[in-house]
Design a protein around this motif. Structure first.
Motif, PDB file in Angstrom:
ATOM      1  N   PRO A  16       0.816  -1.216   0.000  1.00  0.00           N
ATOM      2  CA  PRO A  16       0.000   0.000   0.000  1.00  0.00           C
ATOM      3  C   PRO A  16       0.858   1.280   0.000  1.00  0.00           C
ATOM      4  O   PRO A  16       0.503   2.258  -0.656  1.00  0.00           O
ATOM      5  CB  PRO A  16      -0.825  -0.120   1.283  1.00  0.00           C
ATOM      6  CG  PRO A  16      -0.959  -1.601   1.474  1.00  0.00           C
ATOM      7  CD  PRO A  16       0.378  -2.160   1.026  1.00  0.00           C
ATOM      8  N   LEU A  17       1.987   1.262   0.688  1.00  0.00           N
ATOM      9  CA  LEU A  17       2.872   2.430   0.699  1.00  0.00           C
ATOM     10  C   LEU A  17       3.446   2.690  -0.696  1.00  0.00           C
ATOM     11  O   LEU A  17       3.456   3.830  -1.165  1.00  0.00           O
ATOM     12  CB  LEU A  17       3.999   2.240   1.711  1.00  0.00           C
ATOM     13  CG  LEU A  17       5.099   3.310   1.729  1.00  0.00           C
ATOM     14  CD1 LEU A  17       4.521   4.710   1.947  1.00  0.00           C
ATOM     15  CD2 LEU A  17       6.143   2.976   2.782  1.00  0.00           C
ATOM     16  N   GLU A  18       3.903   1.650  -1.374  1.00  0.00           N
ATOM     17  CA  GLU A  18       4.445   1.822  -2.722  1.00  0.00           C
ATOM     18  C   GLU A  18       3.373   2.332  -3.677  1.00  0.00           C
ATOM     19  O   GLU A  18       3.630   3.230  -4.484  1.00  0.00           O
ATOM     20  CB  GLU A  18       5.041   0.497  -3.214  1.00  0.00           C
ATOM     21  CG  GLU A  18       6.286   0.095  -2.449  1.00  0.00           C
ATOM     22  CD  GLU A  18       6.632  -1.375  -2.536  1.00  0.00           C
ATOM     23  OE1 GLU A  18       7.771  -1.721  -2.186  1.00  0.00           O
ATOM     24  OE2 GLU A  18       5.764  -2.193  -2.939  1.00  0.00           O
ATOM     25  N   LEU A  19       2.157   1.801  -3.568  1.00  0.00           N
ATOM     26  CA  LEU A  19       1.050   2.301  -4.386  1.00  0.00           C
ATOM     27  C   LEU A  19       0.783   3.777  -4.091  1.00  0.00           C
ATOM     28  O   LEU A  19       0.557   4.579  -5.009  1.00  0.00           O
ATOM     29  CB  LEU A  19      -0.224   1.497  -4.109  1.00  0.00           C
ATOM     30  CG  LEU A  19      -0.363   0.157  -4.780  1.00  0.00           C
ATOM     31  CD1 LEU A  19      -1.596  -0.563  -4.256  1.00  0.00           C
ATOM     32  CD2 LEU A  19      -0.434   0.299  -6.285  1.00  0.00           C
ATOM     33  N   SER A  20       0.808   4.121  -2.819  1.00  0.00           N
ATOM     34  CA  SER A  20       0.566   5.515  -2.422  1.00  0.00           C
ATOM     35  C   SER A  20       1.598   6.452  -3.022  1.00  0.00           C
ATOM     36  O   SER A  20       1.262   7.554  -3.475  1.00  0.00           O
ATOM     37  CB  SER A  20       0.591   5.644  -0.895  1.00  0.00           C
ATOM     38  OG  SER A  20      -0.435   4.884  -0.314  1.00  0.00           O
ATOM     39  N   LEU A  21       2.856   6.021  -3.057  1.00  0.00           N
ATOM     40  CA  LEU A  21       3.898   6.861  -3.637  1.00  0.00           C
ATOM     41  C   LEU A  21       3.690   7.034  -5.136  1.00  0.00           C
ATOM     42  O   LEU A  21       3.894   8.132  -5.679  1.00  0.00           O
ATOM     43  CB  LEU A  21       5.281   6.278  -3.343  1.00  0.00           C
ATOM     44  CG  LEU A  21       5.698   6.277  -1.869  1.00  0.00           C
ATOM     45  CD1 LEU A  21       7.046   5.582  -1.701  1.00  0.00           C
ATOM     46  CD2 LEU A  21       5.728   7.688  -1.294  1.00  0.00           C
ATOM     47  N   LEU A  22       3.270   5.971  -5.824  1.00  0.00           N
ATOM     48  CA  LEU A  22       2.990   6.095  -7.257  1.00  0.00           C
ATOM     49  C   LEU A  22       1.831   7.063  -7.510  1.00  0.00           C
ATOM     50  O   LEU A  22       1.880   7.888  -8.428  1.00  0.00           O
ATOM     51  CB  LEU A  22       2.686   4.725  -7.872  1.00  0.00           C
ATOM     52  CG  LEU A  22       3.857   3.761  -7.992  1.00  0.00           C
ATOM     53  CD1 LEU A  22       3.381   2.409  -8.531  1.00  0.00           C
ATOM     54  CD2 LEU A  22       4.961   4.327  -8.879  1.00  0.00           C
ATOM     55  N   SER A  51      -4.649  13.462   5.486  1.00  0.00           N
ATOM     56  CA  SER A  51      -5.938  14.141   5.654  1.00  0.00           C
ATOM     57  C   SER A  51      -7.065  13.420   4.913  1.00  0.00           C
ATOM     58  O   SER A  51      -8.230  13.703   5.140  1.00  0.00           O
ATOM     59  CB  SER A  51      -5.843  15.588   5.176  1.00  0.00           C
ATOM     60  OG  SER A  51      -5.622  15.622   3.780  1.00  0.00           O
ATOM     61  N   LYS A  52      -6.706  12.479   4.040  1.00  0.00           N
ATOM     62  CA  LYS A  52      -7.715  11.724   3.291  1.00  0.00           C
ATOM     63  C   LYS A  52      -8.036  10.386   3.949  1.00  0.00           C
ATOM     64  O   LYS A  52      -8.782   9.593   3.407  1.00  0.00           O
ATOM     65  CB  LYS A  52      -7.225  11.457   1.861  1.00  0.00           C
ATOM     66  CG  LYS A  52      -6.732  12.663   1.115  1.00  0.00           C
ATOM     67  CD  LYS A  52      -7.843  13.636   0.819  1.00  0.00           C
ATOM     68  CE  LYS A  52      -7.361  14.716  -0.125  1.00  0.00           C
ATOM     69  NZ  LYS A  52      -7.230  16.017   0.449  1.00  0.00           N
ATOM     70  N   LYS A 117      -7.852   4.512  -3.102  1.00  0.00           N
ATOM     71  CA  LYS A 117      -8.656   4.384  -4.327  1.00  0.00           C
ATOM     72  C   LYS A 117      -9.447   5.653  -4.574  1.00  0.00           C
ATOM     73  O   LYS A 117      -9.503   6.157  -5.701  1.00  0.00           O
ATOM     74  CB  LYS A 117      -9.611   3.187  -4.217  1.00  0.00           C
ATOM     75  CG  LYS A 117      -8.924   1.851  -4.278  1.00  0.00           C
ATOM     76  CD  LYS A 117      -9.930   0.718  -4.173  1.00  0.00           C
ATOM     77  CE  LYS A 117      -9.211  -0.630  -4.204  1.00  0.00           C
ATOM     78  NZ  LYS A 117     -10.134  -1.756  -4.209  1.00  0.00           N
ATOM     79  N   GLN A 118     -10.066   6.169  -3.514  1.00  0.00           N
ATOM     80  CA  GLN A 118     -10.853   7.388  -3.654  1.00  0.00           C
ATOM     81  C   GLN A 118      -9.969   8.580  -4.032  1.00  0.00           C
ATOM     82  O   GLN A 118     -10.330   9.394  -4.873  1.00  0.00           O
ATOM     83  CB  GLN A 118     -11.606   7.693  -2.350  1.00  0.00           C
ATOM     84  CG  GLN A 118     -12.671   6.682  -2.026  1.00  0.00           C
ATOM     85  CD  GLN A 118     -13.770   6.641  -3.069  1.00  0.00           C
ATOM     86  OE1 GLN A 118     -14.116   7.638  -3.665  1.00  0.00           O
ATOM     87  NE2 GLN A 118     -14.306   5.470  -3.311  1.00  0.00           N
ATOM     88  N   TRP A 119      -8.829   8.698  -3.388  1.00  0.00           N
ATOM     89  CA  TRP A 119      -7.899   9.801  -3.663  1.00  0.00           C
ATOM     90  C   TRP A 119      -7.442   9.751  -5.104  1.00  0.00           C
ATOM     91  O   TRP A 119      -7.401  10.761  -5.795  1.00  0.00           O
ATOM     92  CB  TRP A 119      -6.714   9.730  -2.704  1.00  0.00           C
ATOM     93  CG  TRP A 119      -5.868  10.956  -2.642  1.00  0.00           C
ATOM     94  CD1 TRP A 119      -6.264  12.201  -2.260  1.00  0.00           C
ATOM     95  CD2 TRP A 119      -4.474  11.056  -2.933  1.00  0.00           C
ATOM     96  NE1 TRP A 119      -5.184  13.065  -2.300  1.00  0.00           N
ATOM     97  CE2 TRP A 119      -4.082  12.383  -2.712  1.00  0.00           C
ATOM     98  CE3 TRP A 119      -3.520  10.131  -3.350  1.00  0.00           C
ATOM     99  CZ2 TRP A 119      -2.785  12.821  -2.897  1.00  0.00           C
ATOM    100  CZ3 TRP A 119      -2.220  10.576  -3.531  1.00  0.00           C
ATOM    101  CH2 TRP A 119      -1.861  11.907  -3.310  1.00  0.00           C
ATOM    102  N   VAL A 124      -6.616  12.327  -9.234  1.00  0.00           N
ATOM    103  CA  VAL A 124      -5.809  12.052 -10.424  1.00  0.00           C
ATOM    104  C   VAL A 124      -6.701  11.867 -11.645  1.00  0.00           C
ATOM    105  O   VAL A 124      -6.617  12.621 -12.601  1.00  0.00           O
ATOM    106  CB  VAL A 124      -4.892  10.831 -10.204  1.00  0.00           C
ATOM    107  CG1 VAL A 124      -4.099  10.529 -11.464  1.00  0.00           C
ATOM    108  CG2 VAL A 124      -3.930  11.095  -9.051  1.00  0.00           C
ATOM    109  N   VAL A 125      -7.575  10.889 -11.623  1.00  0.00           N
ATOM    110  CA  VAL A 125      -8.402  10.620 -12.790  1.00  0.00           C
ATOM    111  C   VAL A 125      -9.450  11.709 -12.964  1.00  0.00           C
ATOM    112  O   VAL A 125      -9.655  12.207 -14.058  1.00  0.00           O
ATOM    113  CB  VAL A 125      -9.064   9.226 -12.673  1.00  0.00           C
ATOM    114  CG1 VAL A 125     -10.005   8.994 -13.827  1.00  0.00           C
ATOM    115  CG2 VAL A 125      -7.990   8.154 -12.635  1.00  0.00           C
ATOM    116  N   GLY A 126     -10.098  12.098 -11.865  1.00  0.00           N
ATOM    117  CA  GLY A 126     -11.122  13.126 -11.949  1.00  0.00           C
ATOM    118  C   GLY A 126     -10.576  14.518 -12.064  1.00  0.00           C
ATOM    119  O   GLY A 126     -11.278  15.451 -12.411  1.00  0.00           O
ATOM    120  N   GLY A 127      -9.273  14.664 -11.793  1.00  0.00           N
ATOM    121  CA  GLY A 127      -8.633  15.979 -11.861  1.00  0.00           C
ATOM    122  C   GLY A 127      -8.155  16.286 -13.264  1.00  0.00           C
ATOM    123  O   GLY A 127      -8.821  15.986 -14.242  1.00  0.00           O
TER     124      GLY A 127
END
Length: 132
Positions: A16-22, A51-52, A117-119, A124-127
């Protein structure tokens, strides 16, 4: 060079940490229109996850995870100099995973936190990030 199936396998094995960094790297690319970034920039973006509702790991743990991403070939340093280890946090890097590949991984990853997933979807995708 990783084949698509081997890269998919590598992405599914990430913590999860590696995914978060990506995800933080993709966020930098979309919000700052940056093609390159260093660990310090990525860690600052990653801290926004707190904060998320995502788990927060220490800076040393995050740096080890960043180095693991480099070792796996998912992140590459853009400079070819082998700087001393004390400067590795400042070396410019770039991610070798598309938004589409990262999105598929996050959707299917069994250990990906819901908050991440939400972030990813919102920031990213919605931004402003293009889905490649």
């Amino acid at each position: 060079v990783a084949t698509p199936s081997s890269q998919r396998s590598i992405l599914q094995s990430l913590s999860p940490l590696e995914l978060s960094l990506l995800v933080a790297m993709r966020r930098i690319e979309s919000s700052q229109n940056a093609k390159e970034y260093n660990f310090n920039m990525v860690f600052r973006e990653y801290e926004d996850l707190r904060s998320k509702g995502c788990d927060m790991y220490s800076r040393p743990n995050a740096l080890r995870a960043f180095e693991t991403l480099v070792d796996m070939g998912l992140v590459t340093y853009t400079d070819k100099d082998n700087l001393s280890s004390s400067l590795k946090e400042f070396r410019l890097a770039r991610m070798g995973v598309t938004v589409k590949e990262l999105g598929k991984c996050i959707d299917c990853h069994s250990r990906c936190p819901q908050a991440l997933k939400q972030w990813f979807k919102h920031e990213v995708v919605g931004g402003t990030a293009p889905v490649l």
